[in-house]
Design a protein around this motif. Sequence first.
Motif, mmCIF file in Angstrom:
data_model
loop_
_atom_site.group_PDB
_atom_site.id
_atom_site.type_symbol
_atom_site.label_atom_id
_atom_site.label_comp_id
_atom_site.label_asym_id
_atom_site.label_seq_id
_atom_site.Cartn_x
_atom_site.Cartn_y
_atom_site.Cartn_z
ATOM 1 N N LEU A 24 0.818 -1.209 0.000
ATOM 2 C CA LEU A 24 0.000 0.000 0.000
ATOM 3 C C LEU A 24 0.854 1.263 0.000
ATOM 4 O O LEU A 24 1.740 1.420 0.821
ATOM 5 C CB LEU A 24 -0.902 -0.002 1.228
ATOM 6 N N GLY A 25 0.558 2.162 -0.957
ATOM 7 C CA GLY A 25 1.219 3.454 -1.003
ATOM 8 C C GLY A 25 2.687 3.399 -1.372
ATOM 9 O O GLY A 25 3.427 4.348 -1.121
ATOM 10 N N ALA A 26 3.129 2.291 -1.985
ATOM 11 C CA ALA A 26 4.558 2.140 -2.262
ATOM 12 C C ALA A 26 5.070 3.160 -3.268
ATOM 13 O O ALA A 26 6.267 3.423 -3.320
ATOM 14 C CB ALA A 26 4.836 0.725 -2.778
ATOM 15 N N ALA A 27 4.184 3.728 -4.072
ATOM 16 C CA ALA A 27 4.629 4.706 -5.074
ATOM 17 C C ALA A 27 4.979 6.051 -4.448
ATOM 18 O O ALA A 27 5.493 6.933 -5.129
ATOM 19 C CB ALA A 27 3.545 4.894 -6.135
ATOM 20 N N GLY A 28 4.702 6.211 -3.161
ATOM 21 C CA GLY A 28 5.030 7.468 -2.500
ATOM 22 C C GLY A 28 3.898 8.473 -2.596
ATOM 23 O O GLY A 28 2.808 8.170 -3.093
ATOM 24 N N PRO A 29 4.137 9.690 -2.145
ATOM 25 C CA PRO A 29 3.080 10.700 -2.176
ATOM 26 C C PRO A 29 2.729 11.094 -3.609
ATOM 27 O O PRO A 29 3.572 11.020 -4.505
ATOM 28 C CB PRO A 29 3.694 11.881 -1.412
ATOM 29 N N PRO A 30 1.481 11.487 -3.852
ATOM 30 C CA PRO A 30 1.081 11.882 -5.215
ATOM 31 C C PRO A 30 1.863 13.099 -5.678
ATOM 32 O O PRO A 30 2.255 13.953 -4.871
ATOM 33 C CB PRO A 30 -0.407 12.193 -5.074
ATOM 34 N N PRO A 31 2.095 13.224 -6.992
ATOM 35 C CA PRO A 31 2.927 14.315 -7.511
ATOM 36 C C PRO A 31 2.252 15.674 -7.502
ATOM 37 O O PRO A 31 2.918 16.692 -7.637
ATOM 38 C CB PRO A 31 3.235 13.864 -8.946
ATOM 39 N N GLY A 32 0.919 15.696 -7.349
ATOM 40 C CA GLY A 32 0.216 16.975 -7.340
ATOM 41 C C GLY A 32 -0.647 17.162 -8.572
ATOM 42 O O GLY A 32 -0.614 16.371 -9.515
ATOM 43 N N ASP A 33 -1.459 18.222 -8.560
ATOM 44 C CA ASP A 33 -2.400 18.523 -9.628
ATOM 45 C C ASP A 33 -3.363 17.352 -9.818
ATOM 46 O O ASP A 33 -3.468 16.768 -10.900
ATOM 47 C CB ASP A 33 -1.664 18.812 -10.935
ATOM 48 N N PRO A 34 -4.103 16.959 -8.761
ATOM 49 C CA PRO A 34 -4.990 15.793 -8.856
ATOM 50 C C PRO A 34 -6.197 16.067 -9.740
ATOM 51 O O PRO A 34 -6.641 17.199 -9.894
ATOM 52 C CB PRO A 34 -5.415 15.570 -7.402
ATOM 53 N N SER A 35 -6.705 14.994 -10.328
ATOM 54 C CA SER A 35 -7.938 15.075 -11.111
ATOM 55 C C SER A 35 -8.582 13.699 -11.103
ATOM 56 O O SER A 35 -7.909 12.694 -11.271
ATOM 57 C CB SER A 35 -7.660 15.528 -12.546
ATOM 58 N N GLY A 36 -9.895 13.678 -10.899
ATOM 59 C CA GLY A 36 -10.616 12.412 -10.901
ATOM 60 C C GLY A 36 -10.636 11.754 -9.537
ATOM 61 O O GLY A 36 -10.230 12.329 -8.530
ATOM 62 N N SER A 37 -11.107 10.514 -9.517
ATOM 63 C CA SER A 37 -11.241 9.754 -8.277
ATOM 64 C C SER A 37 -9.871 9.465 -7.669
ATOM 65 O O SER A 37 -8.869 9.333 -8.372
ATOM 66 C CB SER A 37 -11.977 8.443 -8.538
ATOM 67 N N VAL A 38 -9.854 9.356 -6.341
ATOM 68 C CA VAL A 38 -8.615 9.057 -5.609
ATOM 69 C C VAL A 38 -8.655 7.605 -5.178
ATOM 70 O O VAL A 38 -9.636 7.137 -4.598
ATOM 71 C CB VAL A 38 -8.468 9.982 -4.385
ATOM 72 N N LEU A 39 -7.591 6.869 -5.464
ATOM 73 C CA LEU A 39 -7.513 5.455 -5.105
ATOM 74 C C LEU A 39 -7.202 5.309 -3.624
ATOM 75 O O LEU A 39 -6.438 6.091 -3.052
ATOM 76 C CB LEU A 39 -6.429 4.759 -5.935
ATOM 77 N N ASN A 40 -7.771 4.279 -3.005
ATOM 78 C CA ASN A 40 -7.489 3.997 -1.603
ATOM 79 C C ASN A 40 -6.933 2.595 -1.411
ATOM 80 O O ASN A 40 -7.105 1.979 -0.376
ATOM 81 C CB ASN A 40 -8.760 4.175 -0.751
ATOM 82 N N PHE A 41 -6.271 2.067 -2.440
ATOM 83 C CA PHE A 41 -5.708 0.726 -2.363
ATOM 84 C C PHE A 41 -4.487 0.675 -3.266
ATOM 85 O O PHE A 41 -4.274 1.531 -4.131
ATOM 86 C CB PHE A 41 -6.732 -0.324 -2.826
ATOM 87 N N GLY A 42 -3.666 -0.353 -3.074
ATOM 88 C CA GLY A 42 -2.540 -0.610 -3.957
ATOM 89 C C GLY A 42 -1.405 0.376 -3.814
ATOM 90 O O GLY A 42 -1.380 1.233 -2.935
ATOM 91 N N ARG A 43 -0.446 0.259 -4.706
ATOM 92 C CA ARG A 43 0.772 1.072 -4.614
ATOM 93 C C ARG A 43 0.494 2.544 -4.887
ATOM 94 O O ARG A 43 1.283 3.403 -4.519
ATOM 95 C CB ARG A 43 1.854 0.543 -5.555
#
Length: 233
Positions: free
Chosen positions: A154-173
């Motif tokens: 979970l969350g292995a990809a690190g924090p999101p890069p910014g400028d979000p758009s669309g649904s936010v995932l709550n599972f997986g990397r």
Amino acid sequence: MPEPRAPRDPYKVLQVDSEADIDVIQAAYRRLAQKHHPDVAAEPESAARMAELNAAWERLRDPRRRAEVDRERADRERVERERRAQDDVRRRAPTPPAASSAPPDARPSGAPRPATAPGGQGRRPEEVSPDWTSGRSSAGGGYDPASMRRPEGLGAAGPPPGDPSGSVLNFGRYAGWSLGEVARRDPDFLEWLDRMPIGRPYRDEIDGLLRRLGRRRAGPVAEAERRGLFRRR
């Protein structure tokens, strides 16, 4: 050798409220002492009961010792409240979606599911145009879950890069990332997610993102003028 048992709450031993006046506590002690004194009571545990009554009265008759008792009780109640609050948080936490154990769908990719009535009988399969297409790309078949989904969790990809758009995932990397952010970083993941049961709630969004990225297009249409009730994307 068994460890000595911790003394019971003196208020409970003397059967009085913690806010009781000292005269009330003393009267309760005397009443219980008359009932449980070894010279009067025939029960074999009367001596132990009398010793417990004496210890409780000694702790409550002295104002300083009684204040210590009150602090200990307050600490125990605080710990118990915190424990119950943590239990409530654990009970209310969302359950992670389970991996699907259903066998792979034997139907061709993009073919619609046959509509059935309750019980699976009594309703004809849905009829669709030969030109019907799901619009799904065939370029994502090479997605390798062992390397691209990342086993580190979970969350292995690190924090999101910014400028979000669309649904936010709550599972997986990519937990915490919006679909738009994932599309800019890892569109192969979107193609994989589109084929997984866990991605069903996001398929319309994923379809739009992959089309904008040039990874998806509608299938060929034999007769452009054909319309009616057939679905087309």
